[in-house]
Design an enzyme around this catalytic site. Structure first.
Site, PDB file in Angstrom:
ATOM      1  CG  ASP A  72      26.487 -40.470 -21.883  1.00  0.00           C
ATOM      2  OD1 ASP A  72      27.372 -40.450 -21.013  1.00  0.00           O
ATOM      3  OD2 ASP A  72      26.134 -41.505 -22.477  1.00  0.00           O
ATOM      4  CG  ASN A 146      27.596 -37.902 -28.756  1.00  0.00           C
ATOM      5  OD1 ASN A 146      28.663 -38.411 -28.444  1.00  0.00           O
ATOM      6  ND2 ASN A 146      26.473 -38.152 -28.095  1.00  0.00           N
ATOM      7  CE1 TYR A 189      18.590 -40.454 -34.415  1.00  0.00           C
ATOM      8  CE2 TYR A 189      19.456 -38.301 -35.059  1.00  0.00           C
ATOM      9  CZ  TYR A 189      18.446 -39.248 -35.087  1.00  0.00           C
ATOM     10  OH  TYR A 189      17.291 -38.983 -35.783  1.00  0.00           O
ATOM     11  CB  ALA A 190      26.023 -42.499 -35.640  1.00  0.00           C
ATOM     12  CG  LEU A 191      24.564 -48.175 -32.064  1.00  0.00           C
ATOM     13  CD1 LEU A 191      25.564 -49.025 -32.835  1.00  0.00           C
ATOM     14  CD2 LEU A 191      24.763 -48.359 -30.560  1.00  0.00           C
ATOM     15  CD  GLN A 247      23.240 -31.284 -25.005  1.00  0.00           C
ATOM     16  OE1 GLN A 247      24.246 -30.585 -25.024  1.00  0.00           O
ATOM     17  NE2 GLN A 247      23.055 -32.211 -24.074  1.00  0.00           N
TER      18      GLN A 247
END
EC number: 2.7.1.23
Length: 293
Positions: A72, A146, A189-191, A247
């Site tokens: 991903d 994302n 990351y939010a999860l 990134q």
């Protein structure tokens, strides 16, 4: 009639498995009478491949489809460039989770062959764009498919900020930061931060506090057309970082203002026919299967 005539290839660097799949894919594409262009950075691990090379931005201008072989992270990196030209992107998973790169390397010829024959599904994914202002002047900008994350950088200390949505004050907070996620990023990351899973067809932005120093703070979901503004407290000892997709980043200072909004350009993401978002969630997140299966 083939819908794609010129194919671009981008691969994950430093992965022998990705290189193996890239070589296999090049052999397959060579049987399809297609023009193939290799990303110039990817070409460094494909010695004597015999195909023209181009930068990622040029790939977007020259190609009808770009295939990304990697995880991903590889696709996220490519998406930030290829969204500028609306070039369709297809992912082959040579990473770990593979939420976006949904073709298995074992099925690469069959599944990509189906796509090249016109049997595919496409969808539009929006990105976020973040700007940092200091004394009224822009000092940095970055974008992410994302998420945009405000965090204290290397120092393990809280930051203080005020949050505004479309100019309306929401709250002031002391926390480790804030995750501002797209539906695509809601399974990233939010999860992990306790945010909800948001279906990618929804036009929504999720704001997830990171370890807030309060008992009442919860994630908030707002319309994707909203403008999210963060005022960094002037008394902060840390210099908060603005990180996009983990990134790219911009370093801010106390007193800076950050503005996050939906980016005008979108990513065109290609899936093989029969793609099922909820099946992907079940597989990647370990959801239970139906009783009796």
């Amino acid at each position: 009639m083939q819908p794609f005539k010129t194919i671009g290839l981008i691969g994950r660097l430093g992965s022998p498995n990705a290189v193996e799949t890239l070589k296999r894919l090049l052999r397959f594409l060579g049987t399809r009478e297609l023009d193939v262009i290799v990303d110039e950075r990817t070409a460094t691990v494909l010695l004597n491949h015999g195909y023209p090379e181009a930068s990622r931005s040029r790939l977007g201008e020259l190609c009808d489809l770009v295939i990304v072989v990697g995880g991903d992270g590889s696709l996220l990196s490519a998406a930030r460039v290829l969204c500028q030209t609306q070039t369709p992107v297809l992912g082959v998973n040579r990473g770990r989770l593979g939420f976006l790169t949904d073709i298995s390397p074992d099925d690469v010829e069959e599944r990509i062959g189906e796509v090249l024959d016109g049997h595919f599904e496409s969808e539009q994914r929006f990105l976020l764009e973040a700007e940092v202002f200091r004394a009224g002047k822009q000092v940095g900008t970055a974008s992410g498919l994302n998420d945009v994350v405000i965090h204290p950088g290397k120092a393990a200390r809280m930051i203080e900020f005020e949050l505004f949505i479309d100019g309306q004050f929401v709250y002031s907070q002391r926390s480790d930061g804030l995750i501002i996620a797209t539906p695509t990023g809601s399974t990233a990351y939010a999860l992990s931060g306790g945010g909800p899973i948001v279906h990618p067809r929804l036009e929504a932005i999720t704001l997830v506090p990171m370890f807030p120093h309060t008992l009442s703070s919860r994630p908030i979901v707002v319309d994707a057309a909203s403008e999210v503004t963060i005022h960094i407290g002037e008394t902060n000892q840390a210099y908060p970082h603005v990180s996009c997709d983990g990134q790219t980043q911009v370093v801010s200072k106390p007193g800076d203002i950050m503005v996050v909004r939906r980016k005008r350009e979108r990513l065109t993401l290609i899936h093989p026919r029969g793609h099922n978002y909820f099946e992907t969630c079940r597989t990647k997140l370990g959801w239970s299967s139906r009783l009796g299966e």
